[in-house]
Scaffold this motif. Structure first.
Motif, mmCIF file in Angstrom:
data_model
loop_
_atom_site.group_PDB
_atom_site.id
_atom_site.type_symbol
_atom_site.label_atom_id
_atom_site.label_comp_id
_atom_site.label_asym_id
_atom_site.label_seq_id
_atom_site.Cartn_x
_atom_site.Cartn_y
_atom_site.Cartn_z
ATOM 1 N N SER A 123 35.869 14.233 -8.836
ATOM 2 C CA SER A 123 36.040 12.891 -8.261
ATOM 3 C C SER A 123 35.772 11.920 -9.071
ATOM 4 C CB SER A 123 35.601 12.879 -6.996
ATOM 5 O OG SER A 123 34.059 12.827 -7.161
ATOM 6 N N ASN A 124 34.608 11.893 -9.763
ATOM 7 C CA ASN A 124 34.245 10.691 -10.549
ATOM 8 C C ASN A 124 35.391 10.563 -11.622
ATOM 9 O OD1 ASN A 124 32.626 9.798 -13.072
ATOM 10 N ND2 ASN A 124 31.719 8.914 -11.263
ATOM 11 N N ILE A 125 35.434 11.670 -12.555
ATOM 12 C CA ILE A 125 36.440 11.699 -13.576
ATOM 13 C C ILE A 125 37.883 11.330 -13.052
ATOM 14 C CG2 ILE A 125 37.290 13.017 -15.505
ATOM 15 C CD1 ILE A 125 34.332 12.208 -15.561
ATOM 16 N N GLY A 126 38.274 12.002 -12.165
ATOM 17 C CA GLY A 126 39.879 11.631 -11.687
ATOM 18 C C GLY A 126 39.999 10.110 -11.257
ATOM 19 N N LEU A 127 38.938 9.735 -10.490
ATOM 20 C CA LEU A 127 39.007 8.311 -10.102
ATOM 21 C C LEU A 127 39.144 7.481 -11.478
ATOM 22 C CD1 LEU A 127 36.787 8.172 -7.091
ATOM 23 C CD2 LEU A 127 39.115 7.854 -7.187
ATOM 24 N N ARG A 128 38.458 7.661 -12.419
ATOM 25 C CA ARG A 128 38.400 6.918 -13.644
ATOM 26 C C ARG A 128 39.890 6.860 -14.264
ATOM 27 N NH1 ARG A 128 33.248 5.470 -15.995
ATOM 28 N NH2 ARG A 128 31.451 6.118 -14.885
ATOM 29 N N ALA A 129 40.188 8.040 -14.354
ATOM 30 C CA ALA A 129 41.639 8.190 -14.973
ATOM 31 C C ALA A 129 42.815 7.534 -14.114
ATOM 32 C CB ALA A 129 42.165 9.551 -15.129
ATOM 33 N N CYS A 130 42.528 7.741 -12.715
ATOM 34 C CA CYS A 130 43.800 7.308 -11.910
ATOM 35 C C CYS A 130 43.749 6.008 -11.428
ATOM 36 C CB CYS A 130 43.794 8.071 -10.637
ATOM 37 S SG CYS A 130 44.272 9.963 -11.011
ATOM 38 N N CYS A 131 42.416 5.434 -11.317
ATOM 39 C CA CYS A 131 42.282 3.833 -10.927
ATOM 40 C C CYS A 131 43.272 2.792 -11.918
ATOM 41 C CB CYS A 131 41.028 3.409 -10.660
ATOM 42 S SG CYS A 131 40.015 3.984 -9.268
ATOM 43 N N GLY A 132 44.234 2.251 -11.421
ATOM 44 C CA GLY A 132 44.930 1.302 -11.966
ATOM 45 C C GLY A 132 46.232 1.933 -12.822
ATOM 46 N N ASP A 133 46.412 3.383 -12.432
ATOM 47 C CA ASP A 133 47.638 3.806 -13.107
ATOM 48 C C ASP A 133 48.674 3.777 -11.796
ATOM 49 O OD1 ASP A 133 49.566 5.810 -13.419
ATOM 50 O OD2 ASP A 133 48.115 6.954 -14.970
ATOM 51 N N VAL A 134 49.740 3.100 -12.284
ATOM 52 C CA VAL A 134 50.736 2.942 -11.232
ATOM 53 C C VAL A 134 51.386 3.856 -10.572
ATOM 54 C CG1 VAL A 134 51.038 0.486 -12.123
ATOM 55 C CG2 VAL A 134 52.650 2.366 -12.908
ATOM 56 N N ARG A 135 51.434 5.038 -11.408
ATOM 57 C CA ARG A 135 52.115 6.363 -10.787
ATOM 58 C C ARG A 135 51.509 6.932 -9.717
ATOM 59 N NH1 ARG A 135 51.825 9.483 -16.599
ATOM 60 N NH2 ARG A 135 49.707 8.730 -16.318
ATOM 61 N N VAL A 136 50.143 6.565 -9.607
ATOM 62 C CA VAL A 136 49.190 7.020 -8.665
ATOM 63 C C VAL A 136 48.933 6.388 -7.137
ATOM 64 C CG1 VAL A 136 46.728 8.055 -8.039
ATOM 65 C CG2 VAL A 136 47.891 8.055 -10.337
ATOM 66 N N LYS A 137 49.464 6.625 -6.327
ATOM 67 C CA LYS A 137 49.524 5.548 -4.929
ATOM 68 C C LYS A 137 48.415 5.768 -3.879
ATOM 69 C CE LYS A 137 53.568 4.313 -6.830
ATOM 70 N NZ LYS A 137 53.332 3.062 -7.554
ATOM 71 N N GLY A 138 47.728 6.966 -3.975
ATOM 72 C CA GLY A 138 46.576 7.165 -3.259
ATOM 73 C C GLY A 138 45.553 7.948 -3.739
ATOM 74 N N LEU A 139 44.380 7.745 -3.137
ATOM 75 C CA LEU A 139 43.224 8.293 -4.052
ATOM 76 C C LEU A 139 42.290 8.995 -3.042
ATOM 77 C CD1 LEU A 139 42.512 5.095 -6.174
ATOM 78 C CD2 LEU A 139 43.280 7.386 -7.103
ATOM 79 N N ILE A 140 41.617 10.272 -3.058
ATOM 80 C CA ILE A 140 40.985 10.726 -2.455
ATOM 81 C C ILE A 140 39.554 11.001 -3.029
ATOM 82 C CG2 ILE A 140 40.408 12.785 -0.849
ATOM 83 C CD1 ILE A 140 43.394 12.618 0.083
ATOM 84 N N GLY A 141 38.391 10.711 -2.835
ATOM 85 C CA GLY A 141 37.075 11.175 -3.425
ATOM 86 C C GLY A 141 36.405 12.145 -2.531
ATOM 87 N N LEU A 142 36.014 13.248 -2.847
ATOM 88 C CA LEU A 142 35.363 14.240 -2.051
ATOM 89 C C LEU A 142 33.959 14.477 -2.580
ATOM 90 C CD1 LEU A 142 38.121 16.882 -1.447
ATOM 91 C CD2 LEU A 142 37.510 15.045 -0.050
ATOM 92 N N GLY A 143 32.792 14.296 -1.897
ATOM 93 C CA GLY A 143 31.579 14.548 -2.445
ATOM 94 C C GLY A 143 31.391 13.775 -3.793
ATOM 95 N N LEU A 144 31.626 12.508 -3.744
ATOM 96 C CA LEU A 144 31.351 11.791 -4.982
ATOM 97 C C LEU A 144 29.607 11.875 -5.194
ATOM 98 C CD1 LEU A 144 34.094 10.307 -4.353
ATOM 99 C CD2 LEU A 144 33.095 8.327 -5.229
#
Length: 232
Positions: A123-144
């Motif tokens: 969740s931490n690594i994926g959010l870092r990579a996906c936040c601000g990426d215009v291709r990604v329209k929704g984000l789910i963090g499980l057990g941050l």
């Protein structure tokens, strides 16, 4: 490759992916193919590799099933140095590029907006990579996680996560206590939704006072949010 077409729009076939490459080499991956008319594709990232995390982790599997229940194609992959993925563990730095490589694979093969989910380290690594990426329209963090086995996780990047966000954690999460996570997530802009699963530990398993697994509850919260947020 063109997106597979299923005989039934509700059947998701599982196949291995042989052409996903990151900067460290080939990444082992599997794909749930989804419906040919799916409005989104999805990616799910796994927990800390040296601690045994892989794309077959139970939380990752249940997250995949939540996406697949809407007929979405879902990509799971092993970070570098995990399973049959080439390269070596890079303490979360190179792994962000692994996520970006997976996003590019989905974009190339499906040409659909992408939804992300990750568990713990993923969740931490994926959010870092996906936040601000215009291709990604929704984000789910499980057990941050905030601190796990001597590893500290920071979230200074959260203010740039402007898309819809769902965060699900257990009230008994030993690596992300509710009072700490409330402060961390206060820096994430709206729209966001925070869910606490009562009696769940970090892995969405029960505790002595509430021993039943909470994975189904986690999955149900994902489905509800996906349905209402994206009209699935």
């Amino acid at each position: 490759m063109t997106p597979p077409t299923d005989a039934s729009p509700h059947i998701s076939h599982v196949r291995t992916v042989d052409d996903l490459y990151g900067p460290a080499g080939r990444l082992e991956a599997v794909l749930n193919t989804g419906r040919p008319d799916a409005p989104f594709s999805a990616i799910v990232c796994h927990p800390h590799p040296p601690s045994g995390g892989t794309m077959h982790n139970k939380v990752v599997y249940h997250a995949m099933k939540a996406f697949a229940s809407f007929g979405l194609p879902v990509l799971r992959f092993n970070f570098r140095g995990t399973g049959l993925s080439e390269g070596a563990h890079d303490n979360g730095h190179g792994e962000q590029n692994d996520v970006r490589a997976a996003l590019s694979w989905l974009e190339h093969n499906y040409k659909l907006p992408i939804l992300f989910a990750g568990f713990s380290f993923g969740s931490n690594i994926g959010l870092r990579a996906c936040c601000g990426d215009v291709r990604v329209k929704g984000l789910i963090g499980l057990g941050l996680p905030v601190r796990a086995a001597g590893r500290d996780y920071t979230y200074g990047f959260l203010p740039k996560c402007i898309g819809p966000k769902l965060f699900i954690s257990g009230t008994e999460d030993e690596f992300g206590p509710p009072e700490t996570m409330q402060e961390v997530l206060s820096h994430a802009p709206d729209p966001k939704h925070l869910v606490w699963i009562e009696g769940a530990d970090h892995f969405f398993q029960g505790v002595p006072t509430s021993p039943r697994s909470k994975l189904d509850q986690m999955q149900a919260e994902m489905r509800t949010w996906l349905s209402t947020t994206f009209n699935l």
